[in-house]
Scaffold this motif. Sequence first.
Motif, PDB file in Angstrom:
ATOM      1  N   GLN A   7      41.779  34.785  49.370  1.00 35.46           N
ATOM      2  CA  GLN A   7      42.053  34.146  47.983  1.00 35.46           C
ATOM      3  C   GLN A   7      41.461  32.853  47.967  1.00 35.46           C
ATOM      4  O   GLN A   7      41.155  32.396  46.747  1.00 35.46           O
ATOM      5  CB  GLN A   7      43.571  34.073  47.962  1.00 35.46           C
ATOM      6  N   ASN A  17      38.572  31.912  44.950  1.00 29.33           N
ATOM      7  CA  ASN A  17      38.980  30.955  44.037  1.00 29.33           C
ATOM      8  C   ASN A  17      40.072  32.158  43.242  1.00 29.33           C
ATOM      9  O   ASN A  17      40.190  31.768  41.853  1.00 29.33           O
ATOM     10  CB  ASN A  17      37.975  30.716  43.052  1.00 29.33           C
ATOM     11  N   VAL A  18      40.693  33.024  43.649  1.00 30.52           N
ATOM     12  CA  VAL A  18      41.459  33.909  42.975  1.00 30.52           C
ATOM     13  C   VAL A  18      42.819  33.420  42.784  1.00 30.52           C
ATOM     14  O   VAL A  18      43.762  33.642  41.864  1.00 30.52           O
ATOM     15  CB  VAL A  18      41.632  35.355  43.423  1.00 30.52           C
ATOM     16  N   ARG A  19      43.208  32.588  43.710  1.00 35.91           N
ATOM     17  CA  ARG A  19      44.841  32.097  43.785  1.00 35.91           C
ATOM     18  C   ARG A  19      45.128  31.372  42.465  1.00 35.91           C
ATOM     19  O   ARG A  19      46.214  31.523  42.040  1.00 35.91           O
ATOM     20  CB  ARG A  19      44.955  31.142  45.093  1.00 35.91           C
ATOM     21  N   SER A  20      44.321  30.243  41.983  1.00 39.79           N
ATOM     22  CA  SER A  20      44.906  29.710  40.885  1.00 39.79           C
ATOM     23  C   SER A  20      44.738  30.713  39.657  1.00 39.79           C
ATOM     24  O   SER A  20      45.854  30.430  38.922  1.00 39.79           O
ATOM     25  CB  SER A  20      43.756  28.413  40.616  1.00 39.79           C
ATOM     26  N   SER A  21      44.166  31.557  39.481  1.00 42.38           N
ATOM     27  CA  SER A  21      44.006  32.389  38.452  1.00 42.38           C
ATOM     28  C   SER A  21      45.204  33.463  38.395  1.00 42.38           C
ATOM     29  O   SER A  21      46.004  33.708  37.593  1.00 42.38           O
ATOM     30  CB  SER A  21      42.700  33.231  38.010  1.00 42.38           C
ATOM     31  N   LYS A  60      52.354  32.732  33.289  1.00 41.28           N
ATOM     32  CA  LYS A  60      52.375  33.051  31.816  1.00 41.28           C
ATOM     33  C   LYS A  60      53.508  34.119  31.779  1.00 41.28           C
ATOM     34  O   LYS A  60      54.296  34.043  30.799  1.00 41.28           O
ATOM     35  CB  LYS A  60      50.996  33.647  31.411  1.00 41.28           C
ATOM     36  N   ARG A  90      47.961  32.544  40.153  1.00 40.28           N
ATOM     37  CA  ARG A  90      49.170  31.946  39.706  1.00 40.28           C
ATOM     38  C   ARG A  90      49.337  31.498  38.278  1.00 40.28           C
ATOM     39  O   ARG A  90      50.527  31.728  37.734  1.00 40.28           O
ATOM     40  CB  ARG A  90      49.122  30.724  40.367  1.00 40.28           C
ATOM     41  N   ALA A  91      48.127  31.386  37.422  1.00 41.49           N
ATOM     42  CA  ALA A  91      48.278  31.171  36.068  1.00 41.49           C
ATOM     43  C   ALA A  91      48.890  32.407  35.504  1.00 41.49           C
ATOM     44  O   ALA A  91      49.473  32.237  34.585  1.00 41.49           O
ATOM     45  CB  ALA A  91      46.814  30.880  35.654  1.00 41.49           C
ATOM     46  N   GLY A  92      48.386  33.569  35.844  1.00 37.14           N
ATOM     47  CA  GLY A  92      48.700  34.851  35.236  1.00 37.14           C
ATOM     48  C   GLY A  92      50.319  35.017  35.568  1.00 37.14           C
ATOM     49  O   GLY A  92      51.131  35.415  34.723  1.00 37.14           O
TER      50      GLY A  92
END
Length: 318
Positions: free
Chosen positions: A250, A254-258, A265, A260-262
Amino acid sequence: MISSSELIQGIARAQRLALARSITLIERNDPRGQEVLQGVWHRVGRAHRIGITGSPGCGKSTLVRALTKSFVDGGARVGIIAVDPSSPFTGGALLGDRIRMGDVAASGNVFYRSMASRGALGGLAVATQDAADLVDAYGVDYLLLETVGVGQSEVEVADAADTSVVVIAPGAGDGMQAMKAGLIEIADLIVVNKADREGVEQTCAELQAMLCLGEKKAASRQVPIIRTIATLDSGIDEFEKQIARHYEYQQQNNVRSSLRAGQLKRRIRQCVVDSVQKKFLDEIPEEQWAQYLNEVQSGTETPGGIARRIVGEYRNIS
Ligand SMILES: Nc1nc2c(ncn2[C@@H]2O[C@H](COP(=O)(O)OP(=O)(O)OP(=O)(O)O)[C@@H](O)[C@H]2O)c(=O)[nH]1
Ligand SMILES: [Mg+2]
């Protein structure tokens, strides 16, 4: 009565009593719970959140215990939230979990909390996620979320995790159930626990086949299947290794921040749904319902028409 600012300070100083009390406020829908969350929000986001989901009795708590022991032995601080599906009146599973966590929960580096999923106000997922944030802000390296994977709300709770682990017991069609419940789709790791039982090979083969069946995640990352015997601490090293590997994956991609953003939301949306439901539906008095039904049944208004009126009234009052 303890103030929210005292609790905020307490959590900042890693005081477990302050944390425990704050979670109780969240559970009771006391406005101070939200004030505390607001006050510690800037500290949230450091813990590696691991969701552990699976059918009743597959060994989640035993696994959580074994994993926690391993983390703590490595010098880490661990938070555990077990979402208890049983009725708050029987409390059976709660007691069982306490016993199973035993020595591990007593460690100073472990914060353990179970939350009843029934009777919770404002929806299970929201209260659990708020509690998880408080534990994160309090300061743990790992946050383990145990939920029984039988319904939509559990999938939602798993949605609060960075790493979602689905636990399957051999035989008894557990793997098929998990697929039907949509759990295989959300799994980052699959643990086949009770590997001392018969049917392990077959279960692993079935799971492998399910994973191969048109899975999106598999295209970017293979979902590992790990075998454990939680009661004997067997396979826990490998489990821990795969958790770390998923975390690295992750970070690197760089998948962690996206991710978490999902999640955030969806969570905001859920908060809106919960509060709207509370306002629109739960607060409509019975006499009002009788009036609405009368109109619909006598043919002067359609159900959709009533709904539009309710929504319109909400706009006027909020
Ligand atoms: N044979 C065997 N039994 C196990 C293993 N892991 C757990 N158990 C047993 O299975 C039973 C249920 O374990 P739990 O850890 O409470 O399962 P759970 O999934 O947390 O159960 P719920 O929270 O009630 O859904 C207990 O009697 C455990 O001792 C295992 O690897 N092998
Ligand atoms: Mg359990």
